[in-house]
Motif scaffolding. Sequence first.
Motif, short mmCIF file in Angstrom:
data_model
loop_
_atom_site.label_atom_id
_atom_site.label_comp_id
_atom_site.label_asym_id
_atom_site.label_seq_id
_atom_site.Cartn_x
_atom_site.Cartn_y
_atom_site.Cartn_z
N MET A 124 -10.89 12.24 6.59
CA MET A 124 -10.42 12.71 5.02
C MET A 124 -9.65 13.95 5.17
O MET A 124 -8.93 14.02 4.39
CB MET A 124 -11.86 12.90 4.35
N LEU A 163 -9.29 5.48 1.17
CA LEU A 163 -9.42 6.86 0.67
C LEU A 163 -8.35 6.59 -0.44
O LEU A 163 -7.29 6.84 -0.10
CB LEU A 163 -8.99 7.75 1.67
N LEU A 214 -0.75 13.07 5.15
CA LEU A 214 -0.40 12.11 4.32
C LEU A 214 -0.06 12.64 2.82
O LEU A 214 0.86 12.20 2.03
CB LEU A 214 -1.11 10.67 4.06
N ASN A 258 -0.79 1.99 -3.29
CA ASN A 258 -0.35 3.42 -4.01
C ASN A 258 0.56 3.30 -4.95
O ASN A 258 0.59 4.24 -5.99
CB ASN A 258 0.05 4.37 -3.11
N LYS A 281 2.47 8.34 8.28
CA LYS A 281 3.34 9.44 7.20
C LYS A 281 4.81 9.05 7.48
O LYS A 281 5.42 8.91 6.53
CB LYS A 281 3.12 11.00 7.81
N SER A 289 -6.09 13.05 6.64
CA SER A 289 -5.45 12.05 5.65
C SER A 289 -4.96 12.89 4.68
O SER A 289 -3.82 12.81 4.31
CB SER A 289 -6.24 10.92 5.06
N ARG A 290 -5.68 13.72 4.15
CA ARG A 290 -5.12 14.77 3.05
C ARG A 290 -4.08 15.68 3.58
O ARG A 290 -3.12 15.93 3.12
CB ARG A 290 -6.22 15.49 2.36
N ILE A 334 -4.90 9.10 -1.54
CA ILE A 334 -4.02 9.60 -0.39
C ILE A 334 -2.70 8.98 -0.57
O ILE A 334 -2.68 7.88 -1.05
CB ILE A 334 -4.73 9.36 0.96
N ASN A 335 -1.64 9.61 -0.17
CA ASN A 335 -0.16 9.16 -0.23
C ASN A 335 0.04 8.30 0.93
O ASN A 335 0.82 8.70 1.75
CB ASN A 335 0.64 10.27 -0.62
N MET A 370 -1.40 14.21 -0.94
CA MET A 370 -2.13 13.48 -2.18
C MET A 370 -1.06 12.84 -3.29
O MET A 370 -0.05 13.23 -3.26
CB MET A 370 -2.85 14.54 -3.05
N SER A 425 -5.22 4.67 4.21
CA SER A 425 -5.74 5.24 5.27
C SER A 425 -7.68 4.67 4.94
O SER A 425 -7.95 4.89 3.84
CB SER A 425 -6.15 6.94 5.24
N PRO A 444 -9.30 12.92 -3.06
CA PRO A 444 -9.55 11.49 -2.81
C PRO A 444 -10.79 10.92 -2.95
O PRO A 444 -11.78 11.76 -3.31
CB PRO A 444 -9.24 11.47 -1.19
#
Length: 336
Positions: free
Chosen positions: A113, A292, A120, A327, A96, A116-117, A295-296, A122, A299, A129
């Motif tokens: 999951m 994933l 980080l 991304n 992050k 990560s959400r 995700i921003n 979305m 991951s 994701p």
Amino acid sequence: MSNRQITIAVDAMGGENSPFKCLKGIEIFSLKNSDVVFKIYGDQALVASSIKENNLQINNYEIINCTENVTDNDNASTILRSRKESSIYQGLTFVKENPESGFVSAGNTAAIMILSRLILGMINGVSRPAICSKIPSRKSFSLMMDLGANVYVSAENLLQFALMGYAYFSIIDPKRNPKIGLINIGTENNKGLEFLQEAHDLISNSFLKDNFIGFIEPNKITHDLCDIILSDGYTGNIILKTAEGLSDFITSNLKNVFIKSFINKLSAKILEKDLKNFKNLIDPDEYNGATLLGINGISVKSHGNANPHAFSCAINNCYEFIINNLNKKIVENFKS
């Protein structure tokens, strides 16, 4: 090699035979990519002793001690409230705060999951994701998603998966104009559940309409009919695990055939190169490391039972996503 300083955060505690398999995977990857820096998250004493006892040749790394670990039995509440000192939480927090980085773990899928959400966030325009990975096909490979992040999805989710998959494919095979298919029990437009028919209409009316071939049945996913295969996570995960089981069944039985007699062993020697190519084509290890999407941040989820080579493949996928700005390309697709 990239001129950028790439850093990969590795959860050394997740999955079977850890931390050794994760550390050996780093060593294997580093033989070809010596410029990458690794942040290794886990039990510092255990990680350090594993490196020493196994004489692992790893450079450019730092071990970050983590006092907690996510178990396979942890529920969502426990993961969110009581695992902030875990290797997954700490590794994702690093990503992050550091744009030129990514995270790899063979740990609890739900934890990866959820965290990560949470950590980080979305990508703007993506509501859920999708776990995405390559699967082998007759001539090359296809991308398949979702492979387990979402049991239930909407038609809008499947459209988002298509957009993200299109961006992903532009990185791994930029010369191919990918065809997109939607998993269903038949190819007729009036077959299947309502959300699948709605998704069919949404994709058909999007800018991906010329890439969309419609419904595809599961027995055709390796026939090169399409390059991006869409599914809800429940169906996709069952297909993936069934395929992996069949792959293991085929290769183990084929091996038994070639050791039955002297003639068979001689035949195996003659066909050694072709047999190796065949094994690599259907070997799940070569395709290990699902990302994933949505995700921003980067991951990557490795199989929990991955061996060191398979884990190195997951690390390599993470590296490719970082240097190719995955991304950024997904964001561009959503803007268009």
